[in-house]
Design a protein around this motif. Structure first.
Motif, PDB file in Angstrom:
ATOM      1  N   TYR A 207       0.844  -1.194   0.000  1.00  0.00           N
ATOM      2  CA  TYR A 207       0.000   0.000   0.000  1.00  0.00           C
ATOM      3  C   TYR A 207       0.880   1.245   0.000  1.00  0.00           C
ATOM      4  N   SER A 208       0.509   2.232  -0.805  1.00  0.00           N
ATOM      5  CA  SER A 208       1.217   3.500  -0.794  1.00  0.00           C
ATOM      6  C   SER A 208       0.822   4.289   0.449  1.00  0.00           C
ATOM      7  N   SER A 209       1.753   5.068   0.961  1.00  0.00           N
ATOM      8  CA  SER A 209       1.486   5.876   2.152  1.00  0.00           C
ATOM      9  C   SER A 209       0.388   6.910   1.908  1.00  0.00           C
ATOM     10  N   MET A 210       0.185   7.303   0.658  1.00  0.00           N
ATOM     11  CA  MET A 210      -0.810   8.326   0.335  1.00  0.00           C
ATOM     12  C   MET A 210      -2.100   7.739  -0.230  1.00  0.00           C
ATOM     13  N   ASP A 211      -2.233   6.424  -0.244  1.00  0.00           N
ATOM     14  CA  ASP A 211      -3.369   5.797  -0.904  1.00  0.00           C
ATOM     15  C   ASP A 211      -4.557   5.657   0.050  1.00  0.00           C
ATOM     16  N   LEU A 212      -5.218   6.793   0.320  1.00  0.00           N
ATOM     17  CA  LEU A 212      -6.373   6.771   1.211  1.00  0.00           C
ATOM     18  C   LEU A 212      -7.564   6.058   0.587  1.00  0.00           C
ATOM     19  N   SER A 213      -7.537   5.864  -0.737  1.00  0.00           N
ATOM     20  CA  SER A 213      -8.666   5.193  -1.390  1.00  0.00           C
ATOM     21  C   SER A 213      -8.803   3.741  -0.928  1.00  0.00           C
ATOM     22  N   LYS A 214      -7.729   3.167  -0.398  1.00  0.00           N
ATOM     23  CA  LYS A 214      -7.766   1.797   0.099  1.00  0.00           C
ATOM     24  C   LYS A 214      -7.835   1.759   1.629  1.00  0.00           C
ATOM     25  N   GLY A 215      -8.303   2.859   2.204  1.00  0.00           N
ATOM     26  CA  GLY A 215      -8.334   2.983   3.651  1.00  0.00           C
ATOM     27  C   GLY A 215      -9.120   1.891   4.342  1.00  0.00           C
TER      28      GLY A 215
END
Length: 240
Positions: A207-215
């Motif tokens: 997971y990317s640190s900025m990938d809030l879409s997969k929160g």
């Protein structure tokens, strides 16, 4: 997101805490939890914080982005903005960029300290606190166990930056992010030894640190990992 899932699972096991320490994203979650917010509420706050609202252009030579949107959310949900007003003692780690040392904060203004702890160099503006400039605490201590070890009979470490061997070089952003994670993980190995319980969900680097879409997925992954690998009885045995 993963830290919040871990907290939710621990709460369901009736595991309570007397003090908290956190760095970077861990300082955000730790502060909201220490202020009395439950994991589900914390998750909703973070989930609804759009990356575009949280991060704004800085237009300075010291950083590309500011975290003014994050500041607004924290002020709304921790309005007293002072370590002393929290329901649980909290320690936050940040790196003093002038003297090259980690500093642990547990008193005074809270939210500026959290933002300092989260200020990834060259991405975010450094934060000025009492004539000093601070950047991300993860550079020197991403898991500030030693800051509270002597306050704890049992210390639980939640680490959500696991590095796996499965990595494809697809773009410069991922290379930079992975390089930072490798550096961070080196100081975590020392802190890990101070913990009585070590929670480290594998494969988090997918997971990317900025990938809030997969929160939601990340939150549930942290939650399930604890549920599937730990029991309340294990904690009781360690405490005994």
């Amino acid at each position: 997101m993963a830290h919040i899932g871990v907290l939710k699972a621990l709460e369901e096991m009736n595991i309570g805490f007397d003090c908290i320490a956190g760095t970077s994203a861990g300082s955000i979650v730790g502060a909201l939890y220490a202020a009395g917010h439950k994991p589900d509420k914390i998750f909703q706050l973070v989930k609804n914080l759009s990356i575009f609202n949280a991060l704004r252009p800085a237009f300075t030579w010291t950083g590309l982005l500011t975290m003014n949107g994050l500041k607004e959310v924290l002020l709304k949900n921790i309005p007293d903005n002072d370590f002393s007003k929290l329901k649980l003692p909290l320690t936050v780690a940040a790196t003093n960029i002038r003297n090259g040392q980690v500093q642990y904060f547990n008193s005074g203004e809270l939210i500026s300290t959290i933002m300092a702890s989260c200020s990834i160099p060259a991405i975010f503006n450094p934060m000025q606190i009492d004539q000093n400039l601070y950047v991300d605490g993860g550079l020197l201590d991403n898991l500030p166990a030693k800051a509270i070890r002597n306050q704890c009979d049992m210390l639980v470490g939640s680490h959500c930056n696991h590095i796996s061997a499965d990595f494809d070089v697809t773009n410069i952003k991922l290379v930079i992010e992975r390089s930072l994670l490798i550096a961070i993980n080196s100081n975590v190995q020392v802190s890990k030894q101070l913990c009585d319980v070590w929670i480290d969900p594998p494969g988090m680097d997918r997971y990317s640190s900025m990938d809030l879409s997969k929160g939601q997925e990340i939150f549930e992954y942290g939650y399930r990992f604890v549920k599937e690998n730990f029991t309340a009885q294990q904690f009781q045995q360690i405490a005994a």
